[in-house]
Design a protein around this motif. Structure first.
Motif, PDB file in Angstrom:
ATOM      1  N   TYR A  67       2.793  43.144  11.401  1.00 55.23           N
ATOM      2  CA  TYR A  67       3.003  43.554  10.007  1.00 55.23           C
ATOM      3  C   TYR A  67       1.971  44.568   9.507  1.00 55.23           C
ATOM      4  CZ  TYR A  67       6.264  39.543   9.432  1.00 55.23           C
ATOM      5  OH  TYR A  67       7.295  38.652   9.522  1.00 55.23           O
ATOM      6  N   LEU A 104      11.443  40.459   7.226  1.00 52.94           N
ATOM      7  CA  LEU A 104      10.577  40.205   6.076  1.00 52.94           C
ATOM      8  C   LEU A 104       9.824  41.445   5.608  1.00 52.94           C
ATOM      9  CD1 LEU A 104       8.856  36.753   6.779  1.00 52.94           C
ATOM     10  CD2 LEU A 104      10.560  37.274   5.034  1.00 52.94           C
ATOM     11  N   HIS A 105       9.478  42.339   6.533  1.00 51.99           N
ATOM     12  CA  HIS A 105       8.606  43.449   6.139  1.00 51.99           C
ATOM     13  C   HIS A 105       9.405  44.549   5.442  1.00 51.99           C
ATOM     14  CE1 HIS A 105       5.572  46.561   6.154  1.00 51.99           C
ATOM     15  NE2 HIS A 105       4.686  45.614   6.425  1.00 51.99           N
ATOM     16  N   LEU A 157       3.545  41.616   2.827  1.00 53.30           N
ATOM     17  CA  LEU A 157       4.568  40.652   2.419  1.00 53.30           C
ATOM     18  C   LEU A 157       4.378  40.252   0.962  1.00 53.30           C
ATOM     19  CD1 LEU A 157       4.734  38.233   5.482  1.00 53.30           C
ATOM     20  CD2 LEU A 157       5.849  40.440   5.151  1.00 53.30           C
ATOM     21  N   PRO A 167       4.986  37.068  -1.424  1.00 56.35           N
ATOM     22  CA  PRO A 167       5.371  35.657  -1.437  1.00 56.35           C
ATOM     23  C   PRO A 167       6.470  35.363  -2.438  1.00 56.35           C
ATOM     24  CG  PRO A 167       2.996  35.889  -1.475  1.00 56.35           C
ATOM     25  CD  PRO A 167       3.578  37.254  -1.731  1.00 56.35           C
ATOM     26  N   ASP A 168       7.049  34.196  -2.341  1.00 56.79           N
ATOM     27  CA  ASP A 168       8.230  33.783  -3.058  1.00 56.79           C
ATOM     28  C   ASP A 168       7.915  32.808  -4.160  1.00 56.79           C
ATOM     29  OD1 ASP A 168      11.173  32.717  -1.371  1.00 56.79           O
ATOM     30  OD2 ASP A 168      10.835  34.375  -2.651  1.00 56.79           O
ATOM     31  N   GLN A 217       4.164  31.875  -9.763  1.00 56.68           N
ATOM     32  CA  GLN A 217       3.088  32.685  -9.203  1.00 56.68           C
ATOM     33  C   GLN A 217       1.795  32.596 -10.005  1.00 56.68           C
ATOM     34  OE1 GLN A 217       3.940  36.631  -7.845  1.00 56.68           O
ATOM     35  NE2 GLN A 217       6.108  36.191  -7.576  1.00 56.68           N
ATOM     36  N   ILE A 231      10.823  29.626   6.474  1.00 55.45           N
ATOM     37  CA  ILE A 231      10.048  30.669   5.792  1.00 55.45           C
ATOM     38  C   ILE A 231       9.864  30.391   4.297  1.00 55.45           C
ATOM     39  CG2 ILE A 231      10.103  33.095   5.080  1.00 55.45           C
ATOM     40  CD1 ILE A 231      11.242  33.720   7.892  1.00 55.45           C
ATOM     41  N   ALA A 284       6.330  30.135   2.263  1.00 61.24           N
ATOM     42  CA  ALA A 284       6.042  31.130   1.232  1.00 61.24           C
ATOM     43  C   ALA A 284       5.766  30.509  -0.128  1.00 61.24           C
ATOM     44  CB  ALA A 284       7.206  32.117   1.122  1.00 61.24           C
ATOM     45  N   ASN A 285       6.281  29.310  -0.376  1.00 60.07           N
ATOM     46  CA  ASN A 285       6.091  28.651  -1.671  1.00 60.07           C
ATOM     47  C   ASN A 285       5.013  27.579  -1.658  1.00 60.07           C
ATOM     48  OD1 ASN A 285       8.173  29.612  -3.775  1.00 60.07           O
ATOM     49  ND2 ASN A 285       9.361  29.448  -1.905  1.00 60.07           N
ATOM     50  N   LEU A 334       1.915  33.106   9.834  1.00 57.81           N
ATOM     51  CA  LEU A 334       2.818  33.524   8.767  1.00 57.81           C
ATOM     52  C   LEU A 334       2.263  33.133   7.402  1.00 57.81           C
ATOM     53  CD1 LEU A 334       5.497  34.782   7.906  1.00 57.81           C
ATOM     54  CD2 LEU A 334       6.562  32.531   8.211  1.00 57.81           C
ATOM     55  N   PHE A 366       1.252  35.719   4.310  1.00 61.40           N
ATOM     56  CA  PHE A 366       1.795  35.621   2.960  1.00 61.40           C
ATOM     57  C   PHE A 366       0.695  35.542   1.899  1.00 61.40           C
ATOM     58  CE2 PHE A 366       6.182  34.128   4.259  1.00 61.40           C
ATOM     59  CZ  PHE A 366       6.862  35.089   3.537  1.00 61.40           C
TER      60      PHE A 366
END
Length: 347
Positions: free
Chosen positions: A18, A47-48, A163, A165-166, A170, A247, A251-252, A266, A270
């Motif tokens: 990445y 993802l990228h 990346l 994040p999700d 946030q 994923i 990410a969360n 990963l 993130f």
């Protein structure tokens, strides 16, 4: 410029690519990158944001079902040949990745030079080889490979996975992120941590009001996850699934504790607060890369041994001596500090 990137597997290897993609997208105007990956890891390639298209090859399935997958493979190769690429970068350095490059018909093909490629025979199939010795972290080596192949100076900036994040929340991730993910599964028994260590972290998560989430793939990990979770109401065992389902959980996450395995890389990419536990392997070459990571490295004289068996205690079961040295209290303190939890929670 249109570039074909080959990085087929595995999970951590794709993640380590990445930052090079981020560099190239920033420096090369109008760059378009298509990524060839094994279908099992294609969700990572997608993802990228710099990746225009992903060509997924059924390489692992083809080993088990050669006749059934032949038509799929021919279709994918046809897509490679019709891509109109200006050059190819093989960021893997294996015979299988080099042969995919040959089948693509793209020239020139760039890769690691003989002596720095993982399999030296792969270099026979490149038009341009770049000497990048295996003395630096793989992220740095791939960034240098991209810079040399595309003709720009190696950036002096810190590696940026690029990346996004999700996070559902946030602004207040450190308190309301969706639990702490404990990544206990890994390829070598010598890279595992003790069940007692994992339970100690999971218990402390519960005291701090956080869920602890566990993945499990296969019988060994499923049995270990059951032992970690036994009697702990805050532990959630995530249903088995592919990367598309895994994923979002990573990410969360509010934070992650991981042994040396791809999902840990990963999490670090993130930007999740990530604590890595290292015993027989050297994080200086393949460790976590991200803005919020901390690595616990074995202090024994024999580490890193880079061995899948332990010569000190061959029958250790789980958690060789070099990793059993790490205490859950110390690991939790490091994580709690990164999550900015109240001091009373870091016990």
């Amino acid at each position: 410029m249109r570039v074909l990137l080959i990085k087929l597997s595995s999970l951590g290897d794709l993640v380590h690519t990445y930052p090079a993609l981020t560099d190239a997208a920033r420096v090369v105007p109008g760059l378009e990158i298509d990524w060839v990956a094994d279908e099992a890891f294609a969700p990572l390639a997608r993802l990228h944001p710099a990746v225009r298209n992903v060509i997924a090859l059924p390489i692992r399935r083809m080993k088990k079902q050669p006749r059934e997958t032949m038509a799929e493979m021919k279709e994918a190769v046809s897509a490679l040949r019709g891509g109109g690429y200006d050059l190819l970068i093989d960021a893997q350095g294996l015979m299988k990745s080099a042969l995919v490059g040959v089948f693509s018909g793209v020239k020139p093909r760039h890769g690691f030079a003989r002596g720095s490629a993982r399999e030296s025979m792969a270099t026979w199939f490149y038009q341009v080889g770049h000497e990048i010795p295996e003395t630096e972290h793989m992220v740095t080596r791939i960034r240098k490979l991209f810079a040399a192949s595309l003709g720009y100076p190696m950036p002096e900036t810190a590696p940026d996975a690029g990346l996004v994040p999700d996070f559902a929340n946030q602004g207040i991730r450190t308190r309301t992120g969706d639990g702490v993910v404990l990544i206990h599964g890994t390829s070598w028994a010598t890279k595992t941590w003790t069940v007692e260590g994992w339970r100690g972290v999971a218990e402390r998560c519960g005291t701090a009001g956080l869920k602890a989430k566990l993945f499990a793939h296969g019988a060994t990990e499923t049995e270990r996850a059951a032992r970690i979770a036994e009697g702990l109401a805050n532990v959630e065992r995530v249903p088995a699934g592919g990367l598309d389902s895994i994923i979002p959980v990573i990410a969360n996450a509010a934070g992650v504790v991981t042994v040396d395995t791809g999902l840990g890389h990963l999490a670090a990419a993130f930007g999740i607060p990530t604590i890595g536990l290292y015993g027989p392997t050297n994080p200086g070459l393949t460790g976590l890369v991200g803005p919020d990571v901390e690595e616990f490295v074995a202090t024994r004289d024999c580490a890193p041994c880079e061995k899948a068996t332990c010569r000190i205690k061959p029958d250790f079961g789980e958690g060789p001596p070099c990793l059993a040295d790490q205490t859950p209290g110390r690991v939790w303190q490091a994580l709690a500090s990164r999550l900015r939890l109240p001091s009373g929670a870091a016990l």
